[in-house]
Design a protein around this motif. Structure first.
Motif, PDB file in Angstrom:
ATOM      1  N   ALA A 144       0.830  -1.208   0.000  1.00  0.00           N
ATOM      2  CA  ALA A 144       0.000   0.000   0.000  1.00  0.00           C
ATOM      3  C   ALA A 144       0.863   1.255   0.000  1.00  0.00           C
ATOM      4  N   THR A 145       1.940   1.248   0.745  1.00  0.00           N
ATOM      5  CA  THR A 145       2.861   2.395   0.763  1.00  0.00           C
ATOM      6  C   THR A 145       3.516   2.582  -0.588  1.00  0.00           C
ATOM      7  N   LEU A 146       3.970   1.492  -1.191  1.00  0.00           N
ATOM      8  CA  LEU A 146       4.607   1.569  -2.503  1.00  0.00           C
ATOM      9  C   LEU A 146       3.625   2.055  -3.566  1.00  0.00           C
ATOM     10  N   GLN A 147       2.384   1.623  -3.467  1.00  0.00           N
ATOM     11  CA  GLN A 147       1.371   2.078  -4.427  1.00  0.00           C
ATOM     12  C   GLN A 147       1.149   3.578  -4.290  1.00  0.00           C
ATOM     13  N   ALA A 148       1.125   4.078  -3.060  1.00  0.00           N
ATOM     14  CA  ALA A 148       0.961   5.508  -2.844  1.00  0.00           C
ATOM     15  C   ALA A 148       2.147   6.282  -3.419  1.00  0.00           C
ATOM     16  N   GLU A 149       3.342   5.730  -3.288  1.00  0.00           N
ATOM     17  CA  GLU A 149       4.519   6.387  -3.854  1.00  0.00           C
ATOM     18  C   GLU A 149       4.446   6.440  -5.375  1.00  0.00           C
ATOM     19  N   MET A 150       3.955   5.380  -5.990  1.00  0.00           N
ATOM     20  CA  MET A 150       3.827   5.390  -7.448  1.00  0.00           C
ATOM     21  C   MET A 150       2.742   6.362  -7.892  1.00  0.00           C
ATOM     22  N   GLU A 151       1.693   6.460  -7.117  1.00  0.00           N
ATOM     23  CA  GLU A 151       0.635   7.418  -7.436  1.00  0.00           C
ATOM     24  C   GLU A 151       1.129   8.862  -7.329  1.00  0.00           C
ATOM     25  N   ARG A 195       5.496  -2.259 -19.113  1.00  0.00           N
ATOM     26  CA  ARG A 195       4.162  -2.212 -19.716  1.00  0.00           C
ATOM     27  C   ARG A 195       3.143  -1.641 -18.736  1.00  0.00           C
ATOM     28  N   LEU A 196       3.246  -2.049 -17.480  1.00  0.00           N
ATOM     29  CA  LEU A 196       2.305  -1.564 -16.472  1.00  0.00           C
ATOM     30  C   LEU A 196       2.544  -0.088 -16.153  1.00  0.00           C
ATOM     31  N   TRP A 197       3.794   0.351 -16.214  1.00  0.00           N
ATOM     32  CA  TRP A 197       4.075   1.770 -16.013  1.00  0.00           C
ATOM     33  C   TRP A 197       3.419   2.597 -17.121  1.00  0.00           C
ATOM     34  N   LYS A 198       3.469   2.107 -18.352  1.00  0.00           N
ATOM     35  CA  LYS A 198       2.838   2.822 -19.460  1.00  0.00           C
ATOM     36  C   LYS A 198       1.324   2.876 -19.268  1.00  0.00           C
ATOM     37  N   GLU A 199       0.751   1.789 -18.754  1.00  0.00           N
ATOM     38  CA  GLU A 199      -0.689   1.806 -18.460  1.00  0.00           C
ATOM     39  C   GLU A 199      -1.008   2.858 -17.400  1.00  0.00           C
ATOM     40  N   ARG A 200      -0.174   2.946 -16.391  1.00  0.00           N
ATOM     41  CA  ARG A 200      -0.406   3.940 -15.346  1.00  0.00           C
ATOM     42  C   ARG A 200      -0.328   5.347 -15.934  1.00  0.00           C
ATOM     43  N   GLU A 201       0.671   5.582 -16.791  1.00  0.00           N
ATOM     44  CA  GLU A 201       0.825   6.879 -17.429  1.00  0.00           C
ATOM     45  C   GLU A 201      -0.403   7.227 -18.266  1.00  0.00           C
ATOM     46  N   GLU A 218      -3.309   6.450 -17.431  1.00  0.00           N
ATOM     47  CA  GLU A 218      -4.411   6.475 -16.462  1.00  0.00           C
ATOM     48  C   GLU A 218      -5.293   5.233 -16.575  1.00  0.00           C
ATOM     49  N   LYS A 219      -4.619   4.077 -16.695  1.00  0.00           N
ATOM     50  CA  LYS A 219      -5.329   2.800 -16.774  1.00  0.00           C
ATOM     51  C   LYS A 219      -4.913   1.890 -15.612  1.00  0.00           C
ATOM     52  N   LYS A 220      -4.820   2.455 -14.448  1.00  0.00           N
ATOM     53  CA  LYS A 220      -4.438   1.674 -13.268  1.00  0.00           C
ATOM     54  C   LYS A 220      -5.479   0.591 -12.999  1.00  0.00           C
ATOM     55  N   ARG A 221      -5.003  -0.612 -12.724  1.00  0.00           N
ATOM     56  CA  ARG A 221      -5.905  -1.753 -12.569  1.00  0.00           C
ATOM     57  C   ARG A 221      -6.411  -1.962 -11.140  1.00  0.00           C
ATOM     58  N   GLY A 222      -5.732  -1.354 -10.179  1.00  0.00           N
ATOM     59  CA  GLY A 222      -6.146  -1.551  -8.791  1.00  0.00           C
ATOM     60  C   GLY A 222      -4.960  -1.444  -7.863  1.00  0.00           C
ATOM     61  N   PRO A 223      -5.142  -1.817  -6.596  1.00  0.00           N
ATOM     62  CA  PRO A 223      -4.081  -1.624  -5.589  1.00  0.00           C
ATOM     63  C   PRO A 223      -2.832  -2.469  -5.818  1.00  0.00           C
ATOM     64  N   LEU A 264      -3.833 -12.553 -10.498  1.00  0.00           N
ATOM     65  CA  LEU A 264      -2.837 -11.571 -10.069  1.00  0.00           C
ATOM     66  C   LEU A 264      -2.338 -10.739 -11.243  1.00  0.00           C
ATOM     67  N   ARG A 265      -2.065 -11.388 -12.358  1.00  0.00           N
ATOM     68  CA  ARG A 265      -1.626 -10.646 -13.553  1.00  0.00           C
ATOM     69  C   ARG A 265      -2.706  -9.666 -14.010  1.00  0.00           C
ATOM     70  N   ASP A 266      -3.949 -10.130 -14.025  1.00  0.00           N
ATOM     71  CA  ASP A 266      -5.048  -9.257 -14.454  1.00  0.00           C
ATOM     72  C   ASP A 266      -5.183  -8.042 -13.541  1.00  0.00           C
ATOM     73  N   ALA A 267      -4.791  -8.214 -12.275  1.00  0.00           N
ATOM     74  CA  ALA A 267      -4.872  -7.109 -11.321  1.00  0.00           C
ATOM     75  C   ALA A 267      -3.654  -6.190 -11.394  1.00  0.00           C
ATOM     76  N   GLY A 268      -2.693  -6.525 -12.263  1.00  0.00           N
ATOM     77  CA  GLY A 268      -1.534  -5.668 -12.450  1.00  0.00           C
ATOM     78  C   GLY A 268      -0.319  -6.020 -11.627  1.00  0.00           C
ATOM     79  N   ALA A 269      -0.359  -7.119 -10.890  1.00  0.00           N
ATOM     80  CA  ALA A 269       0.821  -7.536 -10.135  1.00  0.00           C
ATOM     81  C   ALA A 269       1.908  -8.011 -11.084  1.00  0.00           C
ATOM     82  N   VAL A 270       3.168  -7.802 -10.691  1.00  0.00           N
ATOM     83  CA  VAL A 270       4.311  -8.240 -11.487  1.00  0.00           C
ATOM     84  C   VAL A 270       4.873  -9.513 -10.858  1.00  0.00           C
TER      85      VAL A 270
END
Length: 524
Positions: A34-41, A84-90, A92-97, A139-145
């Motif tokens: 959760a902390t790491l997700q907040a940092e990425m946000e 790939r997931l970073w590009k999705e975030r950029e 604004e296609k974040k999949r979840g926590p 897990l992959r569908d939720a964006g986990a690496v």
């Protein structure tokens, strides 16, 4: 934020003058998802760098440095997945926590890619199935690496009674990051040690009886064994279809709840999960710091062991729960009437091991390799490295058992289910008028000894929820001589959200997790 690869940053540090040095890389040690997700946000961290930092930490801490042997292998595509997931975030296609969060898998769980699923055995060293277990697909569908596979007690600790937890022929012996001479418990040894050592913020373990909760407790992290049937077991190396389940090992209860929200659900290939879609919920949303207020908590007093220091930690934990509004109810003899449970469980596990292992091996896509438990026994006899430290007496005993229609199995199955469920946890909850049960998860980690095997002598509350298939959560409650001790929360079938919420309330008030020090040994 300017992107800088770890290798580039290291090179710049070596040649640049002080005035031109790049900013220091952000730390990941001790940070939950959760902390790491907040940092990425916020932009102070990004997905690509986060995965790089953990892969680098695995190299420095697991492969070299303390050399924990917690991680068996890493996935070569982890970095490209993070990109790939970073590009999705950029976009604004974040999949979840879990978007962009690295996660490790116990090496009895299949995942696509060139990394085999070995269960720690040389017999499966080439078991590359190129298929995702349903929980991995979720897990992959939720964006986990998916960054790697963790070491384990070989075959999830079902080969011998003389084994050393955390050892496998593939991964060797996993070390406890709190004291390197100490054991990690098993069988999800690498998953728990890796999370404790911040080799990843999240990991998946599996449990048949204590294999998530004991390693999590001994390594000082959170471990959750869900209700059997809430999470798919397809494409996971089995022991027992009656008791097996996967579950999260994390730094916090909130992270465990977030993982459970993703992996819970029905799987047509696993009949036990038929009710899962109807039972699952958003477990993170159900968390509350007030969850213990008004609850009646049954204390498994006869299962805390004989150490005064452990009892003192447990007493402080109970006081914390009472301060949070819980009513503490003593249960002095939780074993009464359950004398035959151990023998019944053992008969079930031995019989199901033979049948379930054969079904798994026969379903592997490769034509070569073992197809039955008898094949595994023969392989081990032909490969001295497998039998160097302990035998395969449990494999041989399981091979001697009849099928799932044998009278001995049918009787044992009925008895085990009845004693652990209706006459066990259900009866304790009803007779004492309590909502949950609590107990001590583990004693201090013992010294690892490959010659003599495990000498675990602490308390254990895992059997009842394991055999009944009910939820069991462990949360750190402190340490003895720097060795972590966990407190267990146990509930009725499908009460997963309530168990997680209770553990969360205690965790938020107590904050007893301790950071590992990687010391060589305990004492002088």
């Amino acid at each position: 934020m300017q992107k800088i690869s770890l290798l580039v940053a290291t090179a710049l540090l070596a040649v640049a003058p002080a005035a031109a040095m790049p900013p220091p890389l952000p730390p990941v040690e001790g940070k939950d998802a959760a902390t790491l997700q907040a940092e990425m946000e916020s932009g102070s961290m990004y997905d690509e760098l986060l995965t790089t930092l953990y892969l680098d930490r695995i190299l420095k801490v697991d492969d070299y440095g303390p050399k924990l042997n917690a991680v068996i292998a890493t996935f070569p595509d982890a970095q490209s997945e993070a990109t790939r997931l970073w590009k999705e975030r950029e976009a604004e296609k974040k999949r979840g926590p879990l978007h962009g969060i690295p996660i490790l898998l116990k090496d009895n769980i299949e995942a696509k890619g060139p990394v085999p699923t070995t269960a720690g055995s040389l017999a499966l060293k080439d078991n590359i199935t190129n298929r995702d277990a349903p929980i991995v697909a979720r897990l992959r569908d939720a964006g986990a690496v998916i960054i790697g596979k963790t070491n384990l007690s070989e075959w999830a600790n079902i080969r011998s009674n003389n084994s050393t937890s955390g050892w496998s022929a593939v991964g060797e012996l996993t070390k406890n990051p709190h004291a390197l001479d100490r054991n990690t418990c098993g069988s999800s040894s690498g998953s728990a040690a890796a999370v404790a050592a911040s080799l990843a913020p999240l990991a998946i373990g599996t449990e048949t009886d204590g294999s998530i909760t004991c390693p999590a407790g001994v390594n000082g992290v959170v471990g959750f064994k869900p209700t059997v049937g809430l999470v798919s077991r397809t494409h996971i190396v089995p022991i027992s279809h009656s008791q097996d389940t996967a579950g999260p090992i994390t730094l916090t209860v909130r992270d465990a709840a977030a993982v459970m929200t993703v992996i819970a659900g029905s799987d047509p290939a696993d009949p036990a999960t038929a009710e899962a879609d109807a039972r699952k919920t958003d477990y993170a949303a159900a968390l509350s710091p007030d969850a213990l207020k008004g609850k009646r908590i049954g204390v498994l007093r006869d299962r805390i062991g004989d150490r005064a220091d452990v009892a003192a930690l447990f007493g402080a934990a109970l006081k914390q729960m009472a301060d949070l509004g819980a009513t503490i109810v003593e249960i002095d003899d939780s074993r009464k009437g359950l004398e035959e449970l151990g023998a019944a469980e053992f008969e079930v596990l031995m019989t199901e091991l033979k049948a379930d292992m054969a079904a798994y091996l026969a379903g592997l896509p490769g034509k070569d390799g073992p197809k039955t438990l008898a094949d595994l026994i023969a392989f081990n006899k032909a490969h001295p490295a497998e039998l160097k430290w302990f035998d395969q007496s449990l494999f041989e005993l399981a091979e001697s058992k009849g099928g799932l229609d044998s009278p001995a199995y049918v009787e044992a199955m009925s008895k085990a289910a009845r004693l652990a469920g209706p006459e066990g946890i259900d009866k304790l909850l009803k007779d004492k008028g309590v909502d949950l049960l609590v107990g001590v998860t583990n004693g201090p980690a013992w010294t690892s000894d490959l010659v003599n095997g495990d000498h675990y002598s602490g308390p254990s509350v895992s059997q009842l929820p394991a055999v009944a298939g009910y939820p069991h959560l462990t949360v750190p409650m402190g340490a003895v001589e720097g060795l972590p001790i966990g407190v267990s929360f146990i509930g009725a079938k499908w009460s997963d959200a309530d168990v997680l919420a209770a553990g969360y309330a205690y965790e938020q008030a107590s904050k007893k997790r301790v950071m590992p020090t990687f010391r060589t040994r305990v004492g002088p």
